[in-house]
Design an enzyme around this catalytic site. Structure first.
Site, PDB file in Angstrom:
ATOM      1  N   CYS A   1      -1.208   0.187   9.849  1.00 52.57           N
ATOM      2  CA  CYS A   1       0.127  -0.427   8.615  1.00 52.57           C
ATOM      3  C   CYS A   1       0.296  -1.988   8.206  1.00 52.57           C
ATOM      4  O   CYS A   1       0.644  -2.204   7.518  1.00 52.57           O
ATOM      5  CB  CYS A   1       0.476  -0.880  10.174  1.00 52.57           C
TER       6      CYS A   1
ATOM      7  N   ASP B   1      -4.897   0.194  14.150  1.00 53.35           N
ATOM      8  CA  ASP B   1      -4.116  -0.663  13.844  1.00 53.35           C
ATOM      9  C   ASP B   1      -4.474  -2.090  15.326  1.00 53.35           C
ATOM     10  O   ASP B   1      -5.494  -1.478  15.700  1.00 53.35           O
ATOM     11  CB  ASP B   1      -2.416  -0.502  15.220  1.00 53.35           C
TER      12      ASP B   1
ATOM     13  N   GLN C   1       8.285   1.856   9.862  1.00 46.83           N
ATOM     14  CA  GLN C   1       6.508   0.999   8.762  1.00 46.83           C
ATOM     15  C   GLN C   1       6.550   2.925   8.960  1.00 46.83           C
ATOM     16  O   GLN C   1       5.545   3.426   8.202  1.00 46.83           O
ATOM     17  CB  GLN C   1       5.752   0.870   9.906  1.00 46.83           C
TER      18      GLN C   1
ATOM     19  N   HIS D   1       8.361  -0.021  15.431  1.00 44.71           N
ATOM     20  CA  HIS D   1       8.084  -0.095  14.102  1.00 44.71           C
ATOM     21  C   HIS D   1       8.529   0.723  13.823  1.00 44.71           C
ATOM     22  O   HIS D   1       7.798   1.641  12.849  1.00 44.71           O
ATOM     23  CB  HIS D   1       6.846  -0.397  13.871  1.00 44.71           C
TER      24      HIS D   1
ATOM     25  N   ARG E   1      13.527  -7.966  13.440  1.00 43.07           N
ATOM     26  CA  ARG E   1      12.319  -8.517  13.939  1.00 43.07           C
ATOM     27  C   ARG E   1      11.977  -9.106  14.853  1.00 43.07           C
ATOM     28  O   ARG E   1      12.495 -10.902  14.784  1.00 43.07           O
ATOM     29  CB  ARG E   1      10.723  -8.337  12.933  1.00 43.07           C
TER      30      ARG E   1
ATOM     31  N   ARG F   1       7.213   1.497   1.965  1.00 41.60           N
ATOM     32  CA  ARG F   1       7.463   0.795   2.440  1.00 41.60           C
ATOM     33  C   ARG F   1       8.871   0.254   1.904  1.00 41.60           C
ATOM     34  O   ARG F   1      10.216   0.347   2.317  1.00 41.60           O
ATOM     35  CB  ARG F   1       7.251  -1.179   3.077  1.00 41.60           C
TER      36      ARG F   1
END
Ligand code: CP
Ligand code: NVA
Length: 319
Positions: free
Chosen positions: A279, A239, A147, A144, A117, A307
């Site tokens: 997310c 988001d 996700q 991402h 990450r 996830r």
């Protein structure tokens, strides 16, 4: 979409691969991973032990904060029979300037897989290019994908299909917007985003996704008006307005995004059985109203749970 008849062939072609972008995966491969995620979820709920990664170790490099990604990868690896190491950038020599390419080669001598990450997507690519083990993108400023695998697994479970569903993304044209768009294009879903001027998704990614969409029958619309984007949507996604690394722009972004909140008034224009997705982490009262995120359409905790299952499928397939 034609799901390739030969699962063994798909399984064989996934072994040893990196998971950096959904762009690198065919629709059949993505669908295979989603089906595997659903199967691994079933196994876990039934109490069936499934440990194909016994004796294997995953390194997890984090340059940014995380709750879901860190915990779901660590638990997932444990459930698959392996072991995970949390490597905060501040604690490893990379944080003091050791080159990524050296880190990649050293880690490849110890580990069986790595996740990273980070900020710049080029870091993810550089790690993967210099590693001899599979590397997974656990979020970059660009994308991402893990996700989105969990999100589309959730959509598949709730709606029974993906092809033809409409995803409306309201807000910042960020990493989430990019991965949702690419995933939609690959899976034959329609995608419409609405962002204020200056916050549109990356035009290069839009162009690539539109090319893919022309082959899968998907439609990609990059819009300004949230109401137009949300019209008839099956999935409404938003988001945060200021992603990790953009915190100092918070105030200026609050102004720019003021008309882009997903709330009850806007959600009226979506389909009556729409799913609300995020997310997480979320800022209630900013990008989404409390009524929507905590309301009956919201599936945010199913996404978070998935996830675990989606990433177990990815790790089991590529490691
Ligand atoms: N959605 C997500 O990646 O959450 P974390 O930042 O908590 O990992
Ligand atoms: N766009 C957000 C996603 C967090 C999971 C960020 O990058 O901070």
């Amino acid at each position: 979409m034609a799901i390739a008849a030969n699962k063994e062939e798909l399984a064989a072609q996934l072994k040893g691969r990196d998971f950096l972008e959904l762009l690198d995966y065919t629709p059949e491969e993505i669908r295979y991973l989603l089906d595997l995620a659903i199967e691994l979820k079933r196994k876990q709920k039934a109490g069936e032990v499934y440990q194909p990664l016994k004796g294997k170790t995953l390194g997890m490099i984090f340059e940014k904060s995380s709750t879901r990604t860190r915990v779901s990868f660590e638990v997932g690896m444990f459930q698959l029979g392996g072991h995970a190491l949390f490597l905060s950038k501040n604690d490893i020599q990379m944080g003091r300037g050791e080159p990524i390419r050296d880190t990649a080669q050293v880690m490849s001598r110890y580990l069986d897989g790595m996740i990273i990450r980070t900020f710049g997507h080029r870091n993810v690519v550089e790690l993967a290019r210099n590693s001899t083990i599979p590397v997974i993108n656990a979020l970059s400023d660009q994308s991402h994908p893990c996700q989105v695998m969990a999100d589309y697994q959730t959509a598949l479970e709730k709606k029974g299909r993906l092809e033809g569903l409409k995803v409306a993304y309201i807000g910042d044209g960020n990493n989430m917007a990019h991965s949702l768009m690419i995933g939609a294009g690959k899976l034959g879903m329609h995608f419409a985003s609405a962002s204020p001027e200056g916050y549109d998704p990356d035009p290069e990614i839009v162009k690539l996704t539109k090319e893919i969409a022309s082959e899968t029958g998907s439609r990609i619309d990059i819009l300004r008006d949230p109401r137009e984007a949300i019209e008839n949507a099956d999935i409404v996604y938003t988001d945060v307005w200021a992603s990790m690394g953009f915190e100092e722009e918070q105030k200026q972004r609050e102004k720019a995004f003021a008309n882009y909140q997903v709330n009850e008034a806007l959600a009226k224009y979506a389909k009556s059985d729409y799913l609300f997705m995020h997310c997480l982490p979320a800022h209630r009262g900013e990008e989404v109203s409390e009524g929507v995120i905590d309301g009956p359409h919201s599936v945010i905790f199913d996404e978070a749970e998935n996830r675990l299952h989606a990433q177990k499928a990815i790790m089991a397939a590529i490691m």
